[in-house]
Design an enzyme around this catalytic site. Sequence first.
Site, PDB file in Angstrom:
ATOM      1  N   TYR A 272      -2.010   3.469  13.624  1.00 47.86           N
ATOM      2  CA  TYR A 272      -3.384   3.900  13.381  1.00 47.86           C
ATOM      3  C   TYR A 272      -4.325   3.262  14.417  1.00 47.86           C
ATOM      4  O   TYR A 272      -3.881   2.635  15.375  1.00 47.86           O
ATOM      5  CB  TYR A 272      -3.783   3.607  11.943  1.00 47.86           C
ATOM      6  CG  TYR A 272      -2.938   4.379  10.956  1.00 47.86           C
ATOM      7  CD1 TYR A 272      -2.864   5.777  11.025  1.00 47.86           C
ATOM      8  CD2 TYR A 272      -2.169   3.735   9.994  1.00 47.86           C
ATOM      9  CE1 TYR A 272      -2.061   6.502  10.154  1.00 47.86           C
ATOM     10  CE2 TYR A 272      -1.365   4.455   9.113  1.00 47.86           C
ATOM     11  CZ  TYR A 272      -1.317   5.833   9.201  1.00 47.86           C
ATOM     12  OH  TYR A 272      -0.522   6.558   8.342  1.00 47.86           O
TER      13      TYR A 272
ATOM     14  N   ALA B 215      -1.610  -1.397  11.527  1.00 46.48           N
ATOM     15  CA  ALA B 215      -0.167  -1.136  11.520  1.00 46.48           C
ATOM     16  C   ALA B 215       0.082   0.361  11.646  1.00 46.48           C
ATOM     17  O   ALA B 215      -0.832   1.178  11.587  1.00 46.48           O
ATOM     18  CB  ALA B 215       0.458  -1.673  10.224  1.00 46.48           C
TER      19      ALA B 215
ATOM     20  N   PRO C 147       0.823  -1.213   0.000  1.00 44.88           N
ATOM     21  CA  PRO C 147       0.000   0.000   0.000  1.00 44.88           C
ATOM     22  C   PRO C 147       0.856   1.260   0.000  1.00 44.88           C
ATOM     23  O   PRO C 147       1.824   1.357   0.740  1.00 44.88           O
ATOM     24  CB  PRO C 147      -0.802  -0.123   1.302  1.00 44.88           C
ATOM     25  CG  PRO C 147       0.023  -1.021   2.167  1.00 44.88           C
ATOM     26  CD  PRO C 147       0.711  -1.973   1.251  1.00 44.88           C
ATOM     27  N   LEU C 148       0.479   2.203  -0.851  1.00 44.96           N
ATOM     28  CA  LEU C 148       1.235   3.445  -1.019  1.00 44.96           C
ATOM     29  C   LEU C 148       0.277   4.627  -1.079  1.00 44.96           C
ATOM     30  O   LEU C 148      -0.445   4.801  -2.067  1.00 44.96           O
ATOM     31  CB  LEU C 148       2.054   3.408  -2.321  1.00 44.96           C
ATOM     32  CG  LEU C 148       3.172   2.379  -2.409  1.00 44.96           C
ATOM     33  CD1 LEU C 148       3.581   2.176  -3.861  1.00 44.96           C
ATOM     34  CD2 LEU C 148       4.357   2.819  -1.583  1.00 44.96           C
TER      35      LEU C 148
END
Length: 339
Positions: free
Chosen positions: A158, A155, A3-4
Site C-alpha cells: 500500500y 505493509a 487485521p482482516l
Amino acid sequence: MGPLTRGRATRDHVLTPLMAEYHAQRASAGLIISESTGISRQGLGMPFAPCLWSEEQVEGWKQVTAAVHGAGGRIFSQLWHRGRLVNPDFVVGAQPVSASVTTAPDHAHTYNGEKPYAQARALRIDELPGLIQDYRLAARYAIDAGFDGVQVHDANGYLINQFLRDGSNHRRNEYSGRVGNRIRLLREVTEAVVAEVGAGRTAVRLSPNGAIQGVDDSDPETLFVAAAACMGSMGLAFLALREPEPHGTFGTSNVAPVAPGIRKVFTGPLVLNSGYEAPRAQAALDDGRADAIAFGRAFRANPDHPHRIQDHLALTEGNVATWYKQGPKGYVDYARAPG
C-alpha cells in the site's frame, strides 16, 4: 487478532451494528487490530470498507469499540491509504497516487466488478503535508471513536510501502534513493500520529518480505531493519511484522526472514503474524523471537480462537466465498466450541 478485511460497512463507509457484534464475538483475542480503515477519500479503494474521515464514521465506530470493551477486549484502528491500488471508480475518476508513476498488476475489486488498475501519478512534495495531516486527523478520530490506539499500515504494497521499496519508488528527491530517504514518509507519518495520540497508543505494521501486490525491493534486509530501527526510536506500543512463509496469502516470499535482524534493533514489543498455528506460535514466544503472535484468518470462523488453542480443540474451517460478502452469513454465524 490481526487485521482482516471483511467488507461489511455501508457504501458511505460507515460502521453497522452487525460489525459491532462481529468484533465483540472475538474480544477474547485480548487485542483486536481493526480491518484496514481508510484515512481519506483519495486513499480508499475497496468496496464496503470502513473509514475514519467524518463524524458519521466516528459515531459508527463507537458502537464497535463499546462492544469490544464491554466484552473485555481492546482494539486498535489500522490506518490505511491504498495508493496506486485505488481504482478511479472510487475517487470520481481521479488518477490514483503513489511514490512514482507506476501501475499495479492484476485487477481492482470495485462495485462494478473487477477492473484493471490505472496508472498512478507521483505525489508532489507539496501534497505530502496534507497526506500526513490525513493520518493525523484519522488517528484523532480513532481515539474519539473509543479505540485504544492506532496502527499505521505500512505493509502489503500500500501507499507508504510504495514509498519504502525501491521497486516502486523511482523518485529523484529527498523521499527516494538511499534507504534513509525512502523511510522518510513512514517516519513523518508515524511522528505525526505519535504527536497526536501518544507513542503508547501508536503501532506500525511492516511486511518485510519479497514482492507483494507488485511492490518489491532489491535489499529487503537492509531496508526493513533500518525502518524498524527508526520506529524503535519512537517508543511505540508495538511493531507488527507480517512475514509469510514461502506460500503465504499474497503469494510466495522468496527472501530470507528479516524478523531476526529486526529483533536486534527494535527493543519494544514485537508482534509476528502470518500463517501461525499454535505450536509454532508458542515456539516463537518461548525462544524470544516475538513478544506476541497475531492470528488472522483463523479468527474468521473461530470467534473463540484463544479458547480453542488453550483447550487443544479443532478449528472450524471458514467459507472463503463469504469472506468479503455483505450480511451475517460467514460473518457472525460461526458457533463457539463447547465448554
